[in-house]
Write a protein that holds these residues in place. Structure first.
Motif, PDB file in Angstrom:
ATOM      1  N   MET A 123      -3.312   1.379 -64.790  1.00 17.97           N
ATOM      2  CA  MET A 123      -4.650   1.796 -64.372  1.00 17.97           C
ATOM      3  C   MET A 123      -5.410   0.732 -63.583  1.00 17.97           C
ATOM      4  O   MET A 123      -6.582   0.902 -63.301  1.00 17.97           O
ATOM      5  N   GLY A 124      -4.765  -0.374 -63.239  1.00 20.21           N
ATOM      6  CA  GLY A 124      -5.456  -1.492 -62.605  1.00 20.21           C
ATOM      7  C   GLY A 124      -6.239  -1.124 -61.367  1.00 20.21           C
ATOM      8  O   GLY A 124      -7.287  -1.698 -61.091  1.00 20.21           O
ATOM      9  N   SER A 125      -5.752  -0.175 -60.598  1.00 20.73           N
ATOM     10  CA  SER A 125      -6.442   0.167 -59.358  1.00 20.73           C
ATOM     11  C   SER A 125      -7.390   1.350 -59.528  1.00 20.73           C
ATOM     12  O   SER A 125      -7.875   1.896 -58.549  1.00 20.73           O
ATOM     13  N   TYR A 126      -7.684   1.728 -60.768  1.00 18.52           N
ATOM     14  CA  TYR A 126      -8.553   2.885 -60.988  1.00 18.52           C
ATOM     15  C   TYR A 126      -9.921   2.515 -61.537  1.00 18.52           C
ATOM     16  O   TYR A 126     -10.656   3.366 -61.979  1.00 18.52           O
ATOM     17  N   THR A 127     -10.271   1.225 -61.488  1.00 22.80           N
ATOM     18  CA  THR A 127     -11.612   0.844 -61.910  1.00 22.80           C
ATOM     19  C   THR A 127     -12.594   1.181 -60.801  1.00 22.80           C
ATOM     20  O   THR A 127     -12.222   1.304 -59.634  1.00 22.80           O
ATOM     21  N   GLU A 132     -14.013   1.118 -55.152  1.00 22.51           N
ATOM     22  CA  GLU A 132     -15.062   0.759 -54.189  1.00 22.51           C
ATOM     23  C   GLU A 132     -14.524  -0.225 -53.155  1.00 22.51           C
ATOM     24  O   GLU A 132     -14.769  -0.076 -51.954  1.00 22.51           O
ATOM     25  N   ASN A 133     -13.768  -1.230 -53.608  1.00 21.65           N
ATOM     26  CA  ASN A 133     -13.193  -2.216 -52.682  1.00 21.65           C
ATOM     27  C   ASN A 133     -12.202  -1.565 -51.714  1.00 21.65           C
ATOM     28  O   ASN A 133     -12.176  -1.909 -50.531  1.00 21.65           O
ATOM     29  N   MET A 134     -11.378  -0.635 -52.210  1.00 19.33           N
ATOM     30  CA  MET A 134     -10.413   0.044 -51.332  1.00 19.33           C
ATOM     31  C   MET A 134     -11.118   0.871 -50.269  1.00 19.33           C
ATOM     32  O   MET A 134     -10.736   0.858 -49.094  1.00 19.33           O
ATOM     33  N   VAL A 135     -12.157   1.591 -50.676  1.00 16.11           N
ATOM     34  CA  VAL A 135     -12.905   2.419 -49.725  1.00 16.11           C
ATOM     35  C   VAL A 135     -13.609   1.532 -48.700  1.00 16.11           C
ATOM     36  O   VAL A 135     -13.556   1.795 -47.490  1.00 16.11           O
ATOM     37  N   GLU A 136     -14.255   0.468 -49.172  1.00 13.97           N
ATOM     38  CA  GLU A 136     -14.966  -0.433 -48.261  1.00 13.97           C
ATOM     39  C   GLU A 136     -14.007  -1.100 -47.268  1.00 13.97           C
ATOM     40  O   GLU A 136     -14.287  -1.169 -46.072  1.00 13.97           O
ATOM     41  N   THR A 137     -12.862  -1.565 -47.764  1.00 10.01           N
ATOM     42  CA  THR A 137     -11.874  -2.200 -46.880  1.00 10.01           C
ATOM     43  C   THR A 137     -11.354  -1.206 -45.852  1.00 10.01           C
ATOM     44  O   THR A 137     -11.237  -1.533 -44.667  1.00 10.01           O
ATOM     45  N   SER A 138     -11.056   0.010 -46.288  1.00  8.30           N
ATOM     46  CA  SER A 138     -10.571   1.038 -45.356  1.00  8.30           C
ATOM     47  C   SER A 138     -11.612   1.364 -44.299  1.00  8.30           C
ATOM     48  O   SER A 138     -11.291   1.482 -43.107  1.00  8.30           O
ATOM     49  N   PHE A 139     -12.860   1.515 -44.730  1.00  5.47           N
ATOM     50  CA  PHE A 139     -13.938   1.795 -43.785  1.00  5.47           C
ATOM     51  C   PHE A 139     -14.064   0.672 -42.758  1.00  5.47           C
ATOM     52  O   PHE A 139     -14.146   0.915 -41.553  1.00  5.47           O
ATOM     53  N   ASN A 140     -14.055  -0.585 -43.231  1.00  3.98           N
ATOM     54  CA  ASN A 140     -14.190  -1.723 -42.326  1.00  3.98           C
ATOM     55  C   ASN A 140     -12.993  -1.839 -41.384  1.00  3.98           C
ATOM     56  O   ASN A 140     -13.167  -2.189 -40.207  1.00  3.98           O
ATOM     57  N   ASN A 141     -11.795  -1.540 -41.869  1.00  2.00           N
ATOM     58  CA  ASN A 141     -10.606  -1.546 -41.003  1.00  2.00           C
ATOM     59  C   ASN A 141     -10.763  -0.525 -39.884  1.00  2.00           C
ATOM     60  O   ASN A 141     -10.502  -0.819 -38.712  1.00  2.00           O
ATOM     61  N   LEU A 142     -11.154   0.689 -40.236  1.00  2.00           N
ATOM     62  CA  LEU A 142     -11.330   1.750 -39.247  1.00  2.00           C
ATOM     63  C   LEU A 142     -12.429   1.371 -38.238  1.00  2.00           C
ATOM     64  O   LEU A 142     -12.249   1.521 -37.028  1.00  2.00           O
ATOM     65  N   LYS A 143     -13.532   0.860 -38.733  1.00  2.00           N
ATOM     66  CA  LYS A 143     -14.631   0.439 -37.866  1.00  2.00           C
ATOM     67  C   LYS A 143     -14.165  -0.640 -36.880  1.00  2.00           C
ATOM     68  O   LYS A 143     -14.426  -0.555 -35.687  1.00  2.00           O
ATOM     69  N   ASP A 144     -13.425  -1.647 -37.399  1.00  2.00           N
ATOM     70  CA  ASP A 144     -12.908  -2.706 -36.527  1.00  2.00           C
ATOM     71  C   ASP A 144     -11.982  -2.149 -35.452  1.00  2.00           C
ATOM     72  O   ASP A 144     -12.057  -2.523 -34.288  1.00  2.00           O
TER      73      ASP A 144
END
Length: 155
Positions: A123-127, A132-144
Protein backbone atom coordinates in the motif's frame (compact mmCIF):
# COMPACT_ATOMS: atom_id res chain seq x y z
CA UNK A 1 23.72 -2.47 0.45
CA UNK A 2 26.31 -4.24 -1.65
CA UNK A 3 28.94 -1.65 -0.73
CA UNK A 4 29.71 0.03 2.61
CA UNK A 5 28.53 3.63 2.87
CA UNK A 6 30.83 6.38 4.07
CA UNK A 7 29.77 8.98 6.59
CA UNK A 8 27.12 6.91 8.38
CA UNK A 9 29.16 5.40 11.21
CA UNK A 10 27.72 7.92 13.66
CA UNK A 11 24.18 6.55 13.12
CA UNK A 12 24.67 2.86 12.34
CA UNK A 13 27.06 -0.06 12.42
CA UNK A 14 27.66 -1.70 9.05
CA UNK A 15 28.24 -5.46 9.04
CA UNK A 16 28.49 -8.19 6.44
CA UNK A 17 25.18 -9.81 5.44
CA UNK A 18 25.95 -13.17 7.11
CA UNK A 19 26.56 -11.42 10.45
CA UNK A 20 23.39 -9.36 10.06
CA UNK A 21 21.34 -12.49 9.35
CA UNK A 22 22.84 -14.43 12.27
CA UNK A 23 22.29 -11.67 14.85
CA UNK A 24 19.05 -9.93 13.88
CA UNK A 25 15.66 -10.67 15.39
CA UNK A 26 13.89 -9.03 12.44
CA UNK A 27 15.11 -8.86 8.85
CA UNK A 28 13.29 -6.36 6.65
CA UNK A 29 14.08 -6.15 2.95
CA UNK A 30 14.07 -2.90 0.99
CA UNK A 31 15.60 -3.64 -2.39
CA UNK A 32 14.66 -3.57 -6.06
CA UNK A 33 14.31 -6.80 -7.98
CA UNK A 34 17.06 -7.16 -10.56
CA UNK A 35 16.31 -10.22 -12.73
CA UNK A 36 20.01 -10.96 -13.31
CA UNK A 37 20.50 -11.30 -9.54
CA UNK A 38 17.59 -13.72 -9.09
CA UNK A 39 15.92 -14.34 -5.76
CA UNK A 40 17.59 -12.99 -2.64
CA UNK A 41 15.43 -14.57 0.07
CA UNK A 42 16.28 -18.21 -0.56
CA UNK A 43 16.58 -21.36 1.52
CA UNK A 44 20.29 -20.56 2.01
CA UNK A 45 19.55 -16.95 3.03
CA UNK A 46 16.93 -18.10 5.54
CA UNK A 47 19.18 -20.85 6.93
CA UNK A 48 21.68 -18.12 7.90
CA UNK A 49 19.00 -16.21 9.81
CA UNK A 50 18.89 -16.36 13.58
CA UNK A 51 16.52 -19.11 14.74
CA UNK A 52 13.22 -17.58 15.81
CA UNK A 53 13.72 -14.44 13.71
CA UNK A 54 10.98 -12.72 11.75
CA UNK A 55 11.24 -11.96 8.04
CA UNK A 56 9.56 -8.87 6.56
CA UNK A 57 9.48 -8.29 2.81
CA UNK A 58 7.89 -5.08 1.63
CA UNK A 59 10.19 -4.75 -1.36
CA UNK A 60 9.34 -7.06 -4.27
CA UNK A 61 7.70 -10.49 -4.43
CA UNK A 62 10.22 -11.66 -7.00
CA UNK A 63 12.95 -11.39 -4.35
CA UNK A 64 11.56 -14.25 -2.27
CA UNK A 65 11.29 -18.00 -2.55
CA UNK A 66 7.86 -18.53 -0.99
CA UNK A 67 8.38 -22.28 -0.59
CA UNK A 68 11.59 -21.64 1.39
CA UNK A 69 9.74 -19.19 3.65
CA UNK A 70 6.92 -21.67 4.23
CA UNK A 71 9.39 -24.46 5.03
CA UNK A 72 11.26 -22.25 7.51
CA UNK A 73 8.07 -21.25 9.31
CA UNK A 74 6.70 -24.80 9.41
CA UNK A 75 10.02 -26.11 10.80
CA UNK A 76 10.10 -23.38 13.44
CA UNK A 77 13.33 -21.86 12.15
CA UNK A 78 11.47 -18.60 11.48
CA UNK A 79 8.97 -17.35 14.04
CA UNK A 80 7.00 -15.60 11.34
CA UNK A 81 6.88 -13.47 8.24
CA UNK A 82 5.24 -10.23 7.20
CA UNK A 83 4.76 -9.98 3.46
CA UNK A 84 3.02 -7.32 1.43
CA UNK A 85 4.44 -8.49 -1.87
CA UNK A 86 4.09 -11.67 -3.91
CA UNK A 87 5.06 -12.71 -7.39
CA UNK A 88 1.98 -12.27 -9.59
CA UNK A 89 0.31 -10.46 -6.71
CA UNK A 90 -2.35 -8.91 -8.95
CA UNK A 91 -4.07 -12.31 -8.90
CA UNK A 92 -4.66 -11.98 -5.15
CA UNK A 93 -4.48 -8.39 -3.93
CA UNK A 94 -7.30 -5.88 -4.32
CA UNK A 95 -9.82 -8.62 -5.10
CA UNK A 96 -12.67 -10.03 -3.06
CA UNK A 97 -11.76 -13.70 -2.77
CA UNK A 98 -14.28 -14.59 -0.07
CA UNK A 99 -15.78 -18.01 -0.70
CA UNK A 100 -13.22 -18.80 -3.40
CA UNK A 101 -10.37 -21.25 -3.34
CA UNK A 102 -6.90 -19.78 -3.73
CA UNK A 103 -5.52 -21.48 -6.82
CA UNK A 104 -1.83 -20.99 -5.97
CA UNK A 105 -0.95 -23.63 -3.36
CA UNK A 106 1.98 -21.62 -1.95
CA UNK A 107 -0.15 -18.50 -1.45
CA UNK A 108 -2.90 -20.66 0.10
CA UNK A 109 -0.32 -22.09 2.50
CA UNK A 110 0.86 -18.58 3.45
CA UNK A 111 -2.73 -17.59 4.20
CA UNK A 112 -3.25 -20.77 6.23
CA UNK A 113 -0.12 -20.04 8.30
CA UNK A 114 -1.80 -16.98 9.85
CA UNK A 115 -1.00 -15.64 12.49
CA UNK A 116 2.64 -16.63 11.89
CA UNK A 117 2.35 -15.08 8.42
CA UNK A 118 0.76 -11.70 7.86
CA UNK A 119 -0.01 -11.17 4.21
CA UNK A 120 -1.24 -7.75 3.14
CA UNK A 121 -1.38 -5.79 -0.11
CA UNK A 122 1.48 -3.39 -0.85
CA UNK A 123 0.00 0.00 0.00
CA UNK A 124 3.02 2.33 -0.01
CA UNK A 125 1.84 4.31 -3.00
CA UNK A 126 -1.75 4.64 -1.80
CA UNK A 127 -1.28 7.28 0.88
CA UNK A 128 -2.84 10.70 0.35
CA UNK A 129 0.65 12.22 0.18
CA UNK A 130 1.92 9.68 -2.39
CA UNK A 131 -1.11 10.12 -4.64
CA UNK A 132 -0.89 13.91 -4.36
CA UNK A 133 2.82 13.78 -5.28
CA UNK A 134 2.14 11.53 -8.30
CA UNK A 135 -0.61 13.82 -9.58
CA UNK A 136 1.47 16.96 -9.02
CA UNK A 137 4.54 15.44 -10.72
CA UNK A 138 2.45 14.28 -13.69
CA UNK A 139 0.81 17.69 -14.02
CA UNK A 140 4.19 19.46 -13.90
CA UNK A 141 5.68 17.03 -16.45
CA UNK A 142 2.81 17.67 -18.86
CA UNK A 143 3.02 21.44 -18.31
CA UNK A 144 6.79 21.40 -18.97
CA UNK A 145 6.36 19.34 -22.17
CA UNK A 146 3.65 21.66 -23.46
CA UNK A 147 5.62 24.81 -22.67
CA UNK A 148 9.19 23.74 -23.51
CA UNK A 149 9.08 20.29 -25.13
CA UNK A 150 11.15 18.91 -22.23
CA UNK A 151 10.78 18.05 -18.56
CA UNK A 152 13.11 17.25 -15.68
CA UNK A 153 11.67 13.72 -15.32
CA UNK A 154 12.29 12.74 -18.95
CA UNK A 155 13.90 9.31 -19.22
Amino acid sequence: DAFPKEGVDHICTQVELDELLAKSDVISTHAPYIPANGKVITKEFISKMKPGAILVNTARGELQDVDAIIEAIESGHLAGAGLDVLENESQFFFKDLRGQDISDSAVKKLVDLYPKVLLTPHMGSYTDEAVENMVETSFNNLKDYLETGECSNDF
